[in-house]
Design an enzyme around this catalytic site. Structure first.
Site, PDB file in Angstrom:
ATOM      1  CG  ASP A  26       1.584  -5.838  16.646  1.00 50.19           C
ATOM      2  OD1 ASP A  26       1.070  -4.734  16.357  1.00 50.19           O
ATOM      3  OD2 ASP A  26       0.975  -6.736  17.266  1.00 50.19           O
TER       4      ASP A  26
ATOM      5  N   GLY B  71       0.801  -1.230   0.000  1.00 53.61           N
ATOM      6  CA  GLY B  71       0.000   0.000   0.000  1.00 53.61           C
ATOM      7  C   GLY B  71       0.829   1.273   0.000  1.00 53.61           C
TER       8      GLY B  71
ATOM      9  CE  LYS C  52      -5.754   6.333  10.230  1.00 50.55           C
ATOM     10  NZ  LYS C  52      -4.298   6.155  10.102  1.00 50.55           N
TER      11      LYS C  52
ATOM     12  CG  ASN D 102       1.961   3.921   6.148  1.00 45.99           C
ATOM     13  OD1 ASN D 102       1.151   4.608   5.551  1.00 45.99           O
ATOM     14  ND2 ASN D 102       2.129   2.620   5.894  1.00 45.99           N
TER      15      ASN D 102
ATOM     16  CE1 TYR E 134      -8.634   4.248   9.277  1.00 45.31           C
ATOM     17  CE2 TYR E 134      -9.888   6.021   8.264  1.00 45.31           C
ATOM     18  CZ  TYR E 134      -8.756   5.230   8.313  1.00 45.31           C
ATOM     19  OH  TYR E 134      -7.736   5.430   7.401  1.00 45.31           O
TER      20      TYR E 134
ATOM     21  CB  ILE F 137      -4.931   6.127  -1.572  1.00 40.44           C
ATOM     22  CG1 ILE F 137      -4.971   7.516  -0.902  1.00 40.44           C
ATOM     23  CG2 ILE F 137      -3.769   6.005  -2.554  1.00 40.44           C
ATOM     24  CD1 ILE F 137      -4.873   8.712  -1.781  1.00 40.44           C
ATOM     25  CE  LYS F 138      -7.290   3.786  -8.886  1.00 39.19           C
ATOM     26  NZ  LYS F 138      -6.720   4.169 -10.173  1.00 39.19           N
TER      27      LYS F 138
HETATM   28  N1  LIG Z   1      -5.658   3.903   1.269  1.00 36.12           N
HETATM   29  C1  LIG Z   1      -6.523   4.802   1.732  1.00 36.12           C
HETATM   30  O1  LIG Z   1      -7.593   5.023   1.150  1.00 36.12           O
HETATM   31  C2  LIG Z   1      -6.190   5.577   2.982  1.00 36.12           C
HETATM   32  C3  LIG Z   1      -6.878   6.782   3.203  1.00 36.12           C
HETATM   33  C4  LIG Z   1      -6.589   7.510   4.357  1.00 36.12           C
HETATM   34  C5  LIG Z   1      -5.640   7.049   5.251  1.00 36.12           C
HETATM   35  N2  LIG Z   1      -4.998   5.883   5.011  1.00 36.12           N
HETATM   36  C6  LIG Z   1      -4.014   5.448   6.010  1.00 36.12           C
HETATM   37  O2  LIG Z   1      -2.801   5.144   5.360  1.00 36.12           O
HETATM   38  C7  LIG Z   1      -2.090   4.162   6.135  1.00 36.12           C
HETATM   39  C8  LIG Z   1      -1.641   3.047   5.218  1.00 36.12           C
HETATM   40  O3  LIG Z   1      -2.789   2.407   4.712  1.00 36.12           O
HETATM   41  P1  LIG Z   1      -2.826   1.620   3.318  1.00 36.12           P
HETATM   42  O4  LIG Z   1      -3.889   2.225   2.506  1.00 36.12           O
HETATM   43  O5  LIG Z   1      -1.466   1.483   2.750  1.00 36.12           O
HETATM   44  O6  LIG Z   1      -3.368   0.220   3.845  1.00 36.12           O
HETATM   45  P2  LIG Z   1      -2.872  -1.266   3.547  1.00 36.12           P
HETATM   46  O7  LIG Z   1      -3.876  -2.124   4.221  1.00 36.12           O
HETATM   47  O8  LIG Z   1      -2.599  -1.436   2.101  1.00 36.12           O
HETATM   48  O9  LIG Z   1      -1.468  -1.347   4.301  1.00 36.12           O
HETATM   49  C9  LIG Z   1      -1.382  -1.295   5.700  1.00 36.12           C
HETATM   50  C10 LIG Z   1      -0.148  -2.048   6.131  1.00 36.12           C
HETATM   51  O10 LIG Z   1      -0.101  -2.010   7.559  1.00 36.12           O
HETATM   52  C11 LIG Z   1       0.247  -3.288   8.029  1.00 36.12           C
HETATM   53  N3  LIG Z   1      -0.251  -3.452   9.404  1.00 36.12           N
HETATM   54  C12 LIG Z   1      -1.518  -3.717   9.818  1.00 36.12           C
HETATM   55  N4  LIG Z   1      -1.555  -3.835  11.150  1.00 36.12           N
HETATM   56  C13 LIG Z   1      -0.284  -3.621  11.594  1.00 36.12           C
HETATM   57  C14 LIG Z   1       0.307  -3.606  12.879  1.00 36.12           C
HETATM   58  N5  LIG Z   1      -0.388  -3.866  13.994  1.00 36.12           N
HETATM   59  N6  LIG Z   1       1.639  -3.336  12.961  1.00 36.12           N
HETATM   60  C15 LIG Z   1       2.368  -3.090  11.840  1.00 36.12           C
HETATM   61  N7  LIG Z   1       1.859  -3.123  10.605  1.00 36.12           N
HETATM   62  C16 LIG Z   1       0.546  -3.374  10.485  1.00 36.12           C
HETATM   63  C17 LIG Z   1      -0.373  -4.259   7.046  1.00 36.12           C
HETATM   64  O11 LIG Z   1       0.261  -5.536   7.084  1.00 36.12           O
HETATM   65  C18 LIG Z   1      -0.175  -3.531   5.723  1.00 36.12           C
HETATM   66  O12 LIG Z   1       1.042  -3.875   5.091  1.00 36.12           O
HETATM   67  C19 LIG Z   1      -3.048   3.740   7.252  1.00 36.12           C
HETATM   68  O13 LIG Z   1      -2.716   4.416   8.444  1.00 36.12           O
HETATM   69  C20 LIG Z   1      -4.403   4.186   6.744  1.00 36.12           C
HETATM   70  O14 LIG Z   1      -5.324   4.419   7.776  1.00 36.12           O
HETATM   71  C21 LIG Z   1      -5.239   5.139   3.896  1.00 36.12           C
END
Ligand SMILES: NC(=O)c1ccc[n+]([C@@H]2O[C@H](COP(=O)([O-])OP(=O)(O)OC[C@H]3O[C@@H](n4cnc5c(N)ncnc54)[C@H](O)[C@@H]3O)[C@@H](O)[C@H]2O)c1
Length: 264
Positions: A69, A22, A166, A96, A162, A197-198
């Site tokens: 973790d 991601g 956040k 992140n 959430y 975001i994708k």
């Molecule tokens: N993609 C979106 O639409 C979006 C929008 C707003 C905010 N975010 C934020 O961006 C950040 C990244 O999200 P993403 O979209 O890449 O999601 P994702 O699910 O693709 O990736 C999240 C990653 O975090 C890891 N993870 C989960 N629990 C964990 C833990 N306890 N310890 C360590 N790693 C852990 C997962 O294994 C994964 O690799 C997050 O904080 C999310 O809330 C994402």
């Protein structure tokens, strides 16, 4: 040798949590290609190791992987110590890692749902800032980048935990920015607020569209003035700026990456 690689973050040493996929994966590639060393940490250790290997195949010696973790304080201390040892310091921390989850409405909400999101989305950011700070100070100028969400600033039905976690990241970021400024540590702290975001975090929305990813993304794009959802590099470019010294006068700020959504 990676020393001397040119780029916008040349010589920086960055730790990115939740970086196996991601947004974190995109950030890791971008920072490594722009001259930084990166510690990619994730609860999924093998995927983090595979990413570090891929980055090192293109940028030899730039990446290190750790199973981590973020909800576990003991793991923070151990991972940061190892990363500092490998990279020779720590000048950028990207908090992140985060989770979304299914929509849960107020009367069906649970302590377990809140505890899980609180521990992974919010309390983890405190652990990161706490355990990284001495190293960031020693490697200053330094930057903490907390990945919040547009959900901190605009609520959605069924997203109570959430939204709240956040929003907590958003305000906690300002606290750390002010503490560091008051103490003259030359450590900045800012938050980033993406809209959709994708990445895999959108999987529950895809499931709600019968598994049709294109249809799900089109539905999510409806409220966005730029009429599309974002790509991971839309967020990574902002992180690159905040990690670099180009943002040397920027602290305690929030950066919306939302296609104009909250301008409405
Ligand atoms: N993609 C979106 O639409 C979006 C929008 C707003 C905010 N975010 C934020 O961006 C950040 C990244 O999200 P993403 O979209 O890449 O999601 P994702 O699910 O693709 O990736 C999240 C990653 O975090 C890891 N993870 C989960 N629990 C964990 C833990 N306890 N310890 C360590 N790693 C852990 C997962 O294994 C994964 O690799 C997050 O904080 C999310 O809330 C994402």
């Amino acid at each position: 040798m990676t020393a001397g690689r040119p780029g916008r973050v040349a010589g920086k040493t960055a730790l990115i949590t939740g970086a196996a996929g991601g947004l974190g994966e995109s950030m890791a590639w971008m920072l490594a290609r722009e001259g930084a060393k990166v510690a990619v940490t994730d609860i999924d250790g093998p995927r983090a190791a595979a990413l570090a290997a891929a980055i090192n195949a293109e940028v030899p010696g730039a990446a290190f992987a750790h199973a981590h973790d973020v909800a576990d304080e003991d793991q923070w201390a151990a991972v940061i110590a190892a990363a500092v040892d490998q990279m020779g310091g720590l000048s950028v921390l990207v908090n992140n890692a985060g989770i979304g989850g299914d929509l849960v409405f107020v009367e069906g909400d649970t302590a377990a749902n809140w505890d899980r999101q609180y521990q992974i989305n919010l309390r983890s950011v405190m652990f990161g800032c706490k355990h990284a700070m001495a190293h960031l100070r020693a490697s200053a100028p330094a930057s903490i980048i907390n990945i919040s969400s547009i959900a901190a600033l605009a609520a959605g039905p069924g997203m109570g935990a959430y939204n709240a976690t956040k929003a907590g990241v958003w305000m906690y970021t300002k606290t750390i920015a002010l503490e560091a400024a008051k103490a003259d540590w030359n450590v900045r702290c800012n938050s980033v607020h993406p809209v959709f975001i994708k990445t895999a975090i959108l999987d529950p929305f895809v499931a709600m569209s019968g598994g049709d990813e294109t249809k799900a993304h089109e539905r999510l794009a409806r409220g966005i003035p730029l009429k599309r959802i974002g790509e991971p590099d839309d967020v990574a470019y902002c992180v690159l700026y905040l990690a670099s010294d180009e943002s040397k006068f920027v602290t305690g700020s929030e950066f919306k990456i939302d296609g104009g959504m909250t301008a409405q």
